[in-house]
Design a protein around this motif. Structure first.
Motif, PDB file in Angstrom:
ATOM      1  N   VAL A  46     -43.706 -41.998  22.176  1.00  0.00           N
ATOM      2  CA  VAL A  46     -43.094 -40.698  22.454  1.00  0.00           C
ATOM      3  C   VAL A  46     -43.380 -40.295  23.898  1.00  0.00           C
ATOM      4  O   VAL A  46     -42.490 -39.857  24.635  1.00  0.00           O
ATOM      5  N   ALA A  47     -44.633 -40.464  24.324  1.00  0.00           N
ATOM      6  CA  ALA A  47     -45.024 -40.079  25.679  1.00  0.00           C
ATOM      7  C   ALA A  47     -44.296 -40.905  26.735  1.00  0.00           C
ATOM      8  O   ALA A  47     -43.915 -40.379  27.786  1.00  0.00           O
ATOM      9  N   VAL A  78     -48.510 -32.683  36.035  1.00  0.00           N
ATOM     10  CA  VAL A  78     -49.323 -33.082  34.878  1.00  0.00           C
ATOM     11  C   VAL A  78     -49.345 -31.976  33.820  1.00  0.00           C
ATOM     12  O   VAL A  78     -49.201 -32.250  32.628  1.00  0.00           O
ATOM     13  N   THR A  79     -49.500 -30.735  34.241  1.00  0.00           N
ATOM     14  CA  THR A  79     -49.568 -29.614  33.303  1.00  0.00           C
ATOM     15  C   THR A  79     -48.264 -29.456  32.527  1.00  0.00           C
ATOM     16  O   THR A  79     -48.276 -29.308  31.299  1.00  0.00           O
ATOM     17  N   ALA A  80     -47.145 -29.493  33.226  1.00  0.00           N
ATOM     18  CA  ALA A  80     -45.842 -29.346  32.558  1.00  0.00           C
ATOM     19  C   ALA A  80     -45.567 -30.526  31.632  1.00  0.00           C
ATOM     20  O   ALA A  80     -45.086 -30.346  30.501  1.00  0.00           O
ATOM     21  N   PHE A  81     -45.886 -31.721  32.084  1.00  0.00           N
ATOM     22  CA  PHE A  81     -45.672 -32.906  31.257  1.00  0.00           C
ATOM     23  C   PHE A  81     -46.490 -32.829  29.972  1.00  0.00           C
ATOM     24  O   PHE A  81     -45.966 -33.009  28.872  1.00  0.00           O
ATOM     25  N   GLU A  82     -47.782 -32.573  30.106  1.00  0.00           N
ATOM     26  CA  GLU A  82     -48.665 -32.566  28.940  1.00  0.00           C
ATOM     27  C   GLU A  82     -48.356 -31.407  27.987  1.00  0.00           C
ATOM     28  O   GLU A  82     -48.449 -31.567  26.774  1.00  0.00           O
ATOM     29  N   GLY A  83     -47.987 -30.257  28.529  1.00  0.00           N
ATOM     30  CA  GLY A  83     -47.624 -29.127  27.667  1.00  0.00           C
ATOM     31  C   GLY A  83     -46.421 -29.456  26.798  1.00  0.00           C
ATOM     32  O   GLY A  83     -46.410 -29.182  25.586  1.00  0.00           O
ATOM     33  N   GLY A  84     -45.400 -30.051  27.390  1.00  0.00           N
ATOM     34  CA  GLY A  84     -44.220 -30.440  26.620  1.00  0.00           C
ATOM     35  C   GLY A  84     -44.541 -31.507  25.588  1.00  0.00           C
ATOM     36  O   GLY A  84     -44.045 -31.473  24.460  1.00  0.00           O
ATOM     37  N   LEU A  87     -46.172 -30.329  22.183  1.00  0.00           N
ATOM     38  CA  LEU A  87     -45.257 -29.767  21.185  1.00  0.00           C
ATOM     39  C   LEU A  87     -44.746 -30.826  20.211  1.00  0.00           C
ATOM     40  O   LEU A  87     -44.422 -30.516  19.066  1.00  0.00           O
ATOM     41  N   ILE A  88     -44.681 -32.048  20.669  1.00  0.00           N
ATOM     42  CA  ILE A  88     -44.195 -33.146  19.826  1.00  0.00           C
ATOM     43  C   ILE A  88     -45.347 -33.875  19.138  1.00  0.00           C
ATOM     44  O   ILE A  88     -45.269 -34.207  17.952  1.00  0.00           O
ATOM     45  N   THR A  89     -46.428 -34.112  19.864  1.00  0.00           N
ATOM     46  CA  THR A  89     -47.464 -35.015  19.352  1.00  0.00           C
ATOM     47  C   THR A  89     -48.424 -34.397  18.351  1.00  0.00           C
ATOM     48  O   THR A  89     -48.973 -35.121  17.519  1.00  0.00           O
ATOM     49  N   VAL A  90     -48.631 -33.088  18.401  1.00  0.00           N
ATOM     50  CA  VAL A  90     -49.549 -32.482  17.415  1.00  0.00           C
ATOM     51  C   VAL A  90     -49.033 -32.689  15.994  1.00  0.00           C
ATOM     52  O   VAL A  90     -49.770 -33.193  15.135  1.00  0.00           O
ATOM     53  N   PRO A  91     -47.778 -32.340  15.694  1.00  0.00           N
ATOM     54  CA  PRO A  91     -47.300 -32.602  14.322  1.00  0.00           C
ATOM     55  C   PRO A  91     -47.287 -34.094  13.975  1.00  0.00           C
ATOM     56  O   PRO A  91     -47.578 -34.467  12.837  1.00  0.00           O
ATOM     57  N   LEU A  92     -46.986 -34.934  14.959  1.00  0.00           N
ATOM     58  CA  LEU A  92     -46.981 -36.379  14.715  1.00  0.00           C
ATOM     59  C   LEU A  92     -48.377 -36.879  14.350  1.00  0.00           C
ATOM     60  O   LEU A  92     -48.546 -37.614  13.373  1.00  0.00           O
TER      61      LEU A  92
END
Length: 146
Positions: A46-47, A78-84, A87-92
């Motif tokens: 995903v990343a 880095v901040t914008a990339f990781e924040g976005g 949102l996807i990886t926590v539920p995954l």
């Protein structure tokens, strides 16, 4: 960067990130290596896709020589990339490791903090090594035509 180079950049980044992340999570959780490896491969996939899309968009907003980007621009990237990505990886991660969203968030924050530092160092090094290779190729090209 060409599409091929963006793919190379992303795959190298993610391969190293998976190895380091699994090692870190092994130290702080009781999940088996196989579960952590599978989860981090899914997160990395995903990343990697997000990396290519996000950085192509980011480069349009911040054009020019990448190696000349200042610390503020790199921190924003880095901040914008990781924040976005969160949102996807926590539920995954919650689903793959059968843990609560809060537990997945805590694990993901740990990985994210590590990856933020890693991404800064990786991109800084990659950009400078890339620029040196391009300069060397250009210099050799000029010598061949002399």
């Amino acid at each position: 960067m060409s599409v091929f180079e963006r793919i190379f950049h992303a795959v190298l980044f993610e391969a190293l990130a998976i190895a380091f992340s699994v090692l870190g999570l092994m130290l702080f959780t009781d999940h088996p290596v196989s579960s952590l490896s599978g989860t981090m491969i899914a997160v990395a996939t995903v990343a990697m896709l997000w990396n290519m899309v996000f950085n192509a968009i980011f480069d349009r907003f911040f054009p020019g020589q990448r190696e000349t980007r200042g610390i503020a621009v790199r921190v924003l990237q880095v901040t914008a990339f990781e924040g976005g990505l969160l949102l996807i990886t926590v539920p995954l991660m919650a689903w793959l490791l059968s843990v609560s969203l809060l537990d997945a968030f805590m694990m993901d924050i740990g990985v994210t903090l590590f990856i933020a530092v890693y991404a800064f160092v990786y991109n800084f090094c990659y950009d400078h090594i890339r620029a040196a290779i391009i300069r060397k190729r250009h210099a050799h090209g000029l010598q061949a035509h002399s």
